[in-house]
Design an enzyme around this catalytic site. Structure first.
Site, short mmCIF file in Angstrom:
data_model
loop_
_atom_site.label_atom_id
_atom_site.label_comp_id
_atom_site.label_asym_id
_atom_site.label_seq_id
_atom_site.Cartn_x
_atom_site.Cartn_y
_atom_site.Cartn_z
N GLU A 1 1.13 -0.95 0.37
CA GLU A 1 0.19 -0.14 0.13
C GLU A 1 0.98 1.66 0.08
OE1 GLU A 1 -3.04 -0.51 3.19
OE2 GLU A 1 -3.46 -1.88 1.89
N ASN A 2 0.86 2.27 0.26
CA ASN A 2 0.68 3.41 -0.44
C ASN A 2 0.04 4.86 0.42
OD1 ASN A 2 1.92 6.64 -1.75
ND2 ASN A 2 3.58 4.69 -1.85
N GLU B 1 -2.05 -10.12 -6.05
CA GLU B 1 -1.63 -11.02 -7.47
C GLU B 1 -1.15 -10.01 -8.22
OE1 GLU B 1 -4.03 -10.07 -5.02
OE2 GLU B 1 -6.18 -11.15 -5.26
N CYS C 1 -2.27 -4.50 -5.27
CA CYS C 1 -2.72 -5.67 -5.02
C CYS C 1 -1.77 -7.16 -4.61
CB CYS C 1 -4.23 -6.94 -6.12
SG CYS C 1 -5.53 -5.26 -5.95
N1 THU Z 1 -6.08 -6.71 -1.59
C1 THU Z 1 -5.37 -7.25 -2.70
O1 THU Z 1 -4.33 -7.19 -2.35
N2 THU Z 1 -5.90 -8.38 -3.12
C2 THU Z 1 -7.09 -8.61 -3.60
O2 THU Z 1 -7.66 -10.09 -3.95
C3 THU Z 1 -8.53 -8.42 -2.53
C4 THU Z 1 -7.47 -7.06 -2.64
C5 THU Z 1 -5.51 -5.90 -2.06
C6 THU Z 1 -5.95 -4.46 -1.49
C7 THU Z 1 -5.46 -3.46 -0.23
O3 THU Z 1 -4.19 -3.46 -0.19
C8 THU Z 1 -6.08 -4.01 0.84
O4 THU Z 1 -6.00 -5.62 0.23
C9 THU Z 1 -7.62 -3.98 1.16
O5 THU Z 1 -8.80 -3.75 -0.08
#
Ligand code: THU
Length: 160
Positions: A63-64, A74, A72
Site C-alpha cells: 500500500e501507499n 496477485e 494487490c
Molecule cells: N487486496 C489484495 O491484495 N488482493 C485482493 O484480492 C483484494 C484486495 C488488497 C488491496 C488493499 O491493499 C487491501 O487488500 C484492502 O483492499
C-alpha cells in the site's frame, strides 16, 4: 430478444482433499500475507503462483499513503514472476488473507483489475491458470480465470 447464460464452475475442497502441490501453494500464499505492507487497510493478502517448472513465486499487497497507488498481492506476484521467468506459463495461483490476528475465514476473491491481469497471463501463454481461494471452511477452486471473469476482453478482441 435472445438470451444466453454464462456458467462458472467452482469446487470447494477440504485440506485433506487437496493435492500435496496445492496444499504447498496455499501454505505459500498464507506465508506471503506476512510480508504485506498494509498500514492503511490492515488487510494482509498473500498470493502464490505455481510456474510450469514447479517453482513457486509469491507476492503480497503493497500500500501507499497515496491510496490508489497500492498494488494487490496477485499483481505483485504475477508481475514479479513474469519479470523473472517470462517464458514460463503459470499453472495456478493461490490467494489467502490475514486480518485482525488470524487468517481471513472467507475466501478472498481477486478484484476486477487483478482478474483482468490474470486473464492476460492465460492469454499470453495459452495455458489455463487454476485459481485457489483459501478459506477456513474450504478452498474454492476454479480451473480457469475465465470462470471468474466471463465475457473476456483479451488480445484477440483488438484484432476484430
Ligand atoms: N487486496 C489484495 O491484495 N488482493 C485482493 O484480492 C483484494 C484486495 C488488497 C488491496 C488493499 O491493499 C487491501 O487488500 C484492502 O483492499
Amino acid at each position: 430478444m435472445e438470451k444466453y447464460e454464462i456458467k462458472s464452475e467452482v469446487c470447494v475442497y477440504q485440506d485433506s482433499e487437496l493435492s500435496a502441490d496445492d496444499r504447498e501453494l496455499i501454505e505459500s500464499a498464507k506465508k506471503a500475507t506476512q510480508s504485506s505492507y498494509s498500514p492503511y487497510s490492515k488487510f494482509k493478502v498473500g498470493a502464490a503462483l505455481r510456474l510450469q517448472n514447479g517453482e513457486i513465486v509469491t507476492g503480497s499487497n503493497q500500500e501507499n499513503a497515496s491510496y490508489p497507488l497500492g498494488l494487490c498481492a496477485e499483481r505483485t506476484a504475477i508481475f514479479h514472476a513474469q519479470h523473472m521467468h517470462p517464458d514460463l506459463p503459470v499453472q495456478a495461483i493461490a490467494i489467502a488473507a490475514w486480518a485482525n490476528g488470524h487468517f481471513y475465514p472467507e475466501p478472498i476473491s481477486p478484484c476486477g483489475a487483478c482478474r483482468q491481469v490474470m486473464l492476460e497471463v492465460e492469454d499470453r501463454y495459452q495455458h489455463p491458470m487454476r485459481v485457489l481461494l483459501y478459506g477456513a471452511g474450504g478452498t474454492h477452486v476454479v480451473q480457469t480465470v475465465k470462470d471468474l471473469l466471463p465475457f473476456q476482453f483479451v488480445s484477440s478482441s483488438l484484432e476484430k
